[in-house]
Design an enzyme around this catalytic site. Structure first.
Site, PDB file in Angstrom:
ATOM      1  N   LYS A  26       0.025  14.391 -11.571  1.00 48.42           N
ATOM      2  CA  LYS A  26       0.922  14.146 -12.675  1.00 48.42           C
ATOM      3  C   LYS A  26       1.718  15.300 -12.875  1.00 48.42           C
ATOM      4  O   LYS A  26       2.787  15.616 -13.182  1.00 48.42           O
ATOM      5  CB  LYS A  26      -0.181  14.016 -13.990  1.00 48.42           C
ATOM      6  CG  LYS A  26      -1.276  12.826 -13.776  1.00 48.42           C
ATOM      7  CD  LYS A  26      -0.101  11.215 -12.726  1.00 48.42           C
ATOM      8  CE  LYS A  26      -0.395  10.090 -12.970  1.00 48.42           C
ATOM      9  NZ  LYS A  26      -0.301   9.416 -12.180  1.00 48.42           N
ATOM     10  N   ASN A  85       3.291   2.231 -10.969  1.00 43.86           N
ATOM     11  CA  ASN A  85       2.274   2.885 -11.406  1.00 43.86           C
ATOM     12  C   ASN A  85       1.154   3.213 -10.662  1.00 43.86           C
ATOM     13  O   ASN A  85       0.394   3.764 -11.172  1.00 43.86           O
ATOM     14  CB  ASN A  85       1.982   1.157 -12.240  1.00 43.86           C
ATOM     15  CG  ASN A  85       1.226   0.910 -12.939  1.00 43.86           C
ATOM     16  OD1 ASN A  85       0.656   1.780 -14.159  1.00 43.86           O
ATOM     17  ND2 ASN A  85       0.253   0.083 -12.701  1.00 43.86           N
ATOM     18  N   ASP A 113       0.696  -1.310   0.024  1.00 41.88           N
ATOM     19  CA  ASP A 113       0.411   0.050   0.090  1.00 41.88           C
ATOM     20  C   ASP A 113       1.054   1.694   0.059  1.00 41.88           C
ATOM     21  O   ASP A 113       1.582   1.619   0.873  1.00 41.88           O
ATOM     22  CB  ASP A 113      -1.038  -0.092   0.834  1.00 41.88           C
ATOM     23  CG  ASP A 113      -2.272   1.025   0.904  1.00 41.88           C
ATOM     24  OD1 ASP A 113      -1.489   2.549   0.410  1.00 41.88           O
ATOM     25  OD2 ASP A 113      -3.225   1.336   2.246  1.00 41.88           O
ATOM     26  N   TYR A 159      -6.260  15.517  -9.876  1.00 38.61           N
ATOM     27  CA  TYR A 159      -5.401  14.151 -10.618  1.00 38.61           C
ATOM     28  C   TYR A 159      -4.983  15.113 -12.008  1.00 38.61           C
ATOM     29  O   TYR A 159      -3.663  14.558 -11.682  1.00 38.61           O
ATOM     30  CB  TYR A 159      -6.349  13.535 -12.199  1.00 38.61           C
ATOM     31  CG  TYR A 159      -5.798  12.072 -12.798  1.00 38.61           C
ATOM     32  CD1 TYR A 159      -5.595  11.117 -11.306  1.00 38.61           C
ATOM     33  CD2 TYR A 159      -5.811  12.454 -14.082  1.00 38.61           C
ATOM     34  CE1 TYR A 159      -4.315  10.507 -12.530  1.00 38.61           C
ATOM     35  CE2 TYR A 159      -4.880  11.601 -14.363  1.00 38.61           C
ATOM     36  CZ  TYR A 159      -4.630  10.971 -13.856  1.00 38.61           C
ATOM     37  OH  TYR A 159      -4.084   9.811 -14.762  1.00 38.61           O
ATOM     38  N   THR A 190      -8.972   1.577 -19.001  1.00 38.72           N
ATOM     39  CA  THR A 190      -8.537   1.047 -17.625  1.00 38.72           C
ATOM     40  C   THR A 190      -9.792   1.045 -16.763  1.00 38.72           C
ATOM     41  O   THR A 190     -10.707   2.112 -16.988  1.00 38.72           O
ATOM     42  CB  THR A 190      -7.232   1.087 -17.634  1.00 38.72           C
ATOM     43  OG1 THR A 190      -7.696   2.898 -16.365  1.00 38.72           O
ATOM     44  CG2 THR A 190      -6.301   1.089 -18.395  1.00 38.72           C
TER      45      THR A 190
END
Length: 243
Positions: A170, A88, A61, A166, A201
């Site tokens: 990044k 990832n 985790d 989000y 995904t």
């Protein structure tokens, strides 16, 4: 220590992470499948082994210090070193994410996984990576983290939806990647950020236009860079992604 190349992929029980494990395993590498959920992790390991991959499960985790410490200990006991780390694991935080209405708790959750989690795992694994002859770190980023693309186009395939958590996470990850490269410039560790493209995904409800296997290709390329390869860069299949 084993002469076999040892890799660890976080969030590898499904999607792009799983396909990265498939691709690295096809090279004859031993691949650690990092994942929180025991059932999904072991199912992925079993599936990889059935496909001929030397896979092993790593309970992990990325938001938990003790879990990450235990993962590093497991890799050390199994292999004595780590050659490649692919960060990832990531979350979106859920949509919509308009900045005028986003819950600050969502911001914290996303940054905790997508940025702080990467730092936590990388720092725990660095002692093992330093034992490798050609260590590589790949941080799975996204083109939606490109400030240039966010500023210069409204194409949703390039920018994604408006997201206060989000996309900036990044961008943050890209900046952290550059800082690692600067600190590690006098070592043999190469660290780069990878954009897999808009892949179908669970992360996006399978709305993507690329397959997870296609998305994994850039990570595999950066994981197998020659010793004179780039570091501190941001790459996709077509080449360099603008910051």
């Amino acid at each position: 220590m084993s002469e076999q190349t040892i890799a660890l992929v976080t969030g590898a029980n499904k999607g792009i992470g799983y396909e990265i494990a498939v691709g690295l395993g096809a090279l004859g590498w031993s691949v650690g499948v990092g994942a929180r959920d025991e059932e999904r992790r072991e199912a992925a390991v079993e599936k990889l082994r059935a496909a001929g991959v030397d896979a092993f499960g790593v309970p992990l985790d990325v938001t938990d210090d003790a879990s990450v410490t235990a993962a590093a200990r497991l890799v050390e006991e199994r292999a004595g070193r780590l050659d490649v780390l692919v960060n990832n694991a990531g979350v979106t935080g859920g949509m919509p994410q308009e900045p005028t209405s986003v819950d600050p708790a969502t911001m914290r959750t996303v940054v905790e996984t997508n940025v702080i989690g990467v730092i936590r795992v990388t720092n725990a694994m660095l002692p093992l990576l330093r034992r490798s002859a050609s260590p590589r770190i790949v941080n799975m980023s996204s083109g939606v983290g490109s400030l240039t693309r966010q500023s210069n186009t409204d194409d949703p395939l390039a920018t994604g939806p408006i997201s206060a958590a989000y996309s900036p996470s990044k961008t943050f990850l890209n900046a952290v990647t550059v800082q690692y490269a600067k600190e590690l410039r006098d070592t043999n560790i190469l660290i780069n950020a990878a954009c897999p493209g808009f892949c179908a995904t669970d992360l996006n409800g399978h709305r993507g236009v690329r397959t997870p296997e296609q998305g994994a290709a850039i990570a595999i390329r950066l994981a197998t860079l020659a010793d004179d390869g780039p570091t501190g860069g941001f790459f996709e299949d077509a080449g360099v992604v603008p910051w």
